[in-house]
Structure formats: structure tokens, C-alpha cells
Design an enzyme around this catalytic site. Structure first.
Site, short mmCIF file in Angstrom:
data_model
loop_
_atom_site.label_atom_id
_atom_site.label_comp_id
_atom_site.label_asym_id
_atom_site.label_seq_id
_atom_site.Cartn_x
_atom_site.Cartn_y
_atom_site.Cartn_z
N GLY A 146 1.77 7.25 2.76
CA GLY A 146 2.33 7.43 1.42
C GLY A 146 3.79 7.85 1.44
O GLY A 146 4.56 7.51 0.55
N LYS A 206 -8.83 12.42 -2.79
CA LYS A 206 -8.54 11.38 -1.79
C LYS A 206 -9.80 10.79 -1.16
O LYS A 206 -9.71 9.84 -0.39
CB LYS A 206 -7.67 11.98 -0.67
CG LYS A 206 -6.43 12.75 -1.11
CD LYS A 206 -5.30 11.84 -1.42
CE LYS A 206 -3.99 12.55 -1.72
NZ LYS A 206 -3.34 13.17 -0.60
N GLU A 230 2.89 8.71 12.74
CA GLU A 230 1.59 9.33 12.48
C GLU A 230 0.50 8.64 13.30
O GLU A 230 -0.38 9.29 13.87
CB GLU A 230 1.26 9.26 10.98
CG GLU A 230 2.18 10.17 10.16
CD GLU A 230 2.01 10.03 8.66
OE1 GLU A 230 2.52 10.91 7.97
OE2 GLU A 230 1.38 9.08 8.19
N SER A 285 3.00 16.55 1.41
CA SER A 285 2.95 17.84 0.71
C SER A 285 1.81 18.73 1.23
O SER A 285 1.96 19.95 1.28
CB SER A 285 2.80 17.61 -0.80
OG SER A 285 1.65 16.82 -1.06
N ASP A 338 -2.85 16.23 9.93
CA ASP A 338 -2.09 15.41 8.97
C ASP A 338 -2.90 15.20 7.70
O ASP A 338 -4.13 15.34 7.70
CB ASP A 338 -1.74 14.05 9.61
CG ASP A 338 -0.60 13.35 8.89
OD1 ASP A 338 -0.08 13.89 7.89
OD2 ASP A 338 -0.22 12.25 9.34
N GLY A 339 -2.21 14.84 6.65
CA GLY A 339 -2.85 14.47 5.39
C GLY A 339 -3.22 13.00 5.38
O GLY A 339 -3.16 12.32 6.41
N ALA A 340 -3.61 12.51 4.21
CA ALA A 340 -3.93 11.09 4.06
C ALA A 340 -3.87 10.75 2.57
O ALA A 340 -3.92 11.63 1.71
CB ALA A 340 -5.32 10.77 4.62
N LYS A 356 -3.06 5.84 5.23
CA LYS A 356 -1.97 6.81 5.36
C LYS A 356 -0.63 6.09 5.18
O LYS A 356 -0.57 4.88 5.16
CB LYS A 356 -2.01 7.48 6.73
CG LYS A 356 -3.19 8.42 6.88
CD LYS A 356 -3.17 9.20 8.18
CE LYS A 356 -1.86 9.76 8.57
NZ LYS A 356 -1.18 10.58 7.52
C1 5RP Z 1 2.57 10.43 5.00
C2 5RP Z 1 1.09 10.47 4.80
C3 5RP Z 1 0.55 11.61 4.02
O1 5RP Z 1 -0.34 12.31 4.79
C4 5RP Z 1 -0.12 11.07 2.77
O2 5RP Z 1 0.79 10.27 2.05
C5 5RP Z 1 -0.59 12.23 1.86
O3 5RP Z 1 0.50 12.91 1.35
P1 5RP Z 1 0.32 14.23 0.48
O4 5RP Z 1 -0.20 15.29 1.39
O5 5RP Z 1 1.72 14.51 -0.04
O6 5RP Z 1 -0.64 13.92 -0.66
O7 5RP Z 1 0.34 9.64 5.27
O8 5RP Z 1 3.06 9.21 5.47
#
Ligand code: 5RP
Length: 221
Positions: free
Chosen positions: A97, A122, A104, A32, A82-84, A95
Site C-alpha cells: 500500500g 484487513k 518487504e 502506519s 510488518d503490516g498488510a 501488501k
Molecule cells: C507497505 C505495506 C503496509 O504494510 C500496508 O500498506 C499497510 O499499511 P498501514 O499499516 O498504513 O495500514 O505493505 O508497503
């Protein structure tokens, strides 16, 4: 929470847009927070060549917004965004989720710079509060679960879910994260493990930690 994610996404865009080049391909993660980033990035399409996508969902969103998608085999990626699910102060991450951990990890490894965008919830003292995603080959599921249990983990299978590569995903609680890099190697060495969601050998280089009012930048120590 979404305001904080947007703040992180905007900070990352501001950090890289000065350096956009018409031939540049940007590595794009999943989730997201990354969705906010893609929407901001779309306002600058044409200033860069396009992106690599770490999931089917990301490829779809990029294409929907008119951003060309490239195969990582065919391009060089300078910056990966990327997120985490978690980051510690050394920018080691959990990572996966959304189950896209394998591509990734490959994109993070291939990129010169890995910029991670998260909301402040986070940021943790020690990794391991989130169950650890582990992608496995279907036939190895029971074997890998037994190995993880011997290490003190409590694995559970994500029911009704397969990764983009058609593999099951385990989520593991109870592991000891005192030494994340060693734990990452131990899990990745198990026969049948495709990838685990610890990013300690290749942590982020820069973390944008968004909150309601703004964003903090943390660089790799
Ligand atoms: C996807 C990931 C995402 O970066 C992680 O789950 C964070 O998700 P979000 O930005 O929805 O909180 O590793 O596999």
C-alpha cells in the site's frame, strides 16, 4: 482504526520482547501500523541491536528514535514485523500500500518468522478487494499493463509516485484471486515486473488482528 493498529503493534512487541538479544536485528516493514510498532520498540532500544528497514521512511523513523539501521546483506533476521493491506485465513497477504513491497518481500523471505500486524478491517474471506500493487521497470509499463489486462485486470499507474528504487507502481483491480500463489507467480514472471504485492508463497507465520478492545492471534494453518 488507529487504536486497533496500536493493539496489533503492542501484541507483536509483547510476543517478541521476551526473546530480545543484544545481537538481534529485527526486520521492520513500512506503514502506519509499523510506525506504532517502531514507537513501542524504541522504549526497548539497547535490548536488541537494531533493525533492517524496508523503506526510506522506516529507516528515518528508526534513526530518529535512536534505533540503529542495518543492511539486510550484513545480518541474519530472525523476526520480521510488518503490516498488510489484506490477509486471508491462511495468512496470505496483499501488501505494498505504501509502495515498499519489494524490500518487504525480501525481508519476509529472509526472516525465520514473519509476524504481520493489522487492524481487523484487513481480514478478508478472499484476497483482492484492494487493488494489487505491482512495481515495474519504467520501460515495461505498457507491456505489463497489456499482460495484466489479458488476465482480466484493470491496471492504473500511480501518478506522481516512484518507489524507493525509482520505479513506477501499478495498482491493479479485477484480478481473479481464487489461487493467489499461482497468480503471484504469473505476475512475477512477466518481463519487466520487479515485484507484485501478493504474499502467498511466503505468507505470514503469525497474524495479530487488532480491534478497539484487544487483539486476536492467528497462526499459520
Ligand atoms: C507497505 C505495506 C503496509 O504494510 C500496508 O500498506 C499497510 O499499511 P498501514 O499499516 O498504513 O495500514 O505493505 O508497503
Amino acid at each position: 482504526m488507529s487504536k486497533a493498529k496500536q493493539q496489533a503493534a503492542r501484541a507483536a512487541l509483547n510476543a517478541i520482547r521476551e526473546r530480545f538479544h543484544p545481537n538481534e536485528v529485527i526486520g521492520i516493514g513500512t506503514g502506519s501500523t509499523v510506525e506504532f510498532f517502531i514507537d513501542l520498540l524504541a522504549e526497548h532500544k539497547g535490548e536488541f541491536a537494531g533493525g533492517t528497514a524496508t523503506s526510506v521512511a522506516t529507516a528515518l523513523r528508526l534513526k530518529e528514535r535512536g534505533i540503529p539501521v542495518f543492511d539486510l546483506n550484513d545480518v541474519a533476521v530472525k523476526v520480521y514485523i510488518d503490516g498488510a493491506d489484506e490477509s486471508d485465513s491462511q495468512l496470505r497477504l496483499i501488501k505494498g500500500g505504501h509502495g515498499a513491497l519489494t524490500l518487504e518481500k525480501i525481508n519476509a523471505a529472509a526472516a525465520e518468522t514473519f509476524i504481520c500486524i493489522v487492524d481487523e478491517s484487513k481480514f478478508v474471506d478472499q484476497l483482492g478487494k484492494t487493488p494489487l500493487p505491482v512495481e515495474v521497470i519504467a520501460q515495461s509499463r505498457t507491456h505489463v499493463c497489456r499482460q495484466l489486462e489479458k488476465m482480466g485486470g484493470q491496471p492504473s499507474l500511480e501518478e506522481g509516485f516512484l518507489t524507493d528504487h525509482g520505479n513506477p507502481l501499478l495498482r491493479v483491480s479485477g484480478l481473479d484471486f481464487t489461487d493467489p500463489a499461482t497468480l503471484e507467480s504469473q505476475i512475477n514472471d512477466m518481463a519487466g515486473v520487479v515485484c507484485c504485492g501478493i504474499f502467498a508463497h511466503r505468507p505470514a507465520d503469525i497474524l495479530y488482528l487488532g480491534h478497539e478492545e484487544g487483539c486476536r492471534e492467528i497462526t499459520s494453518p
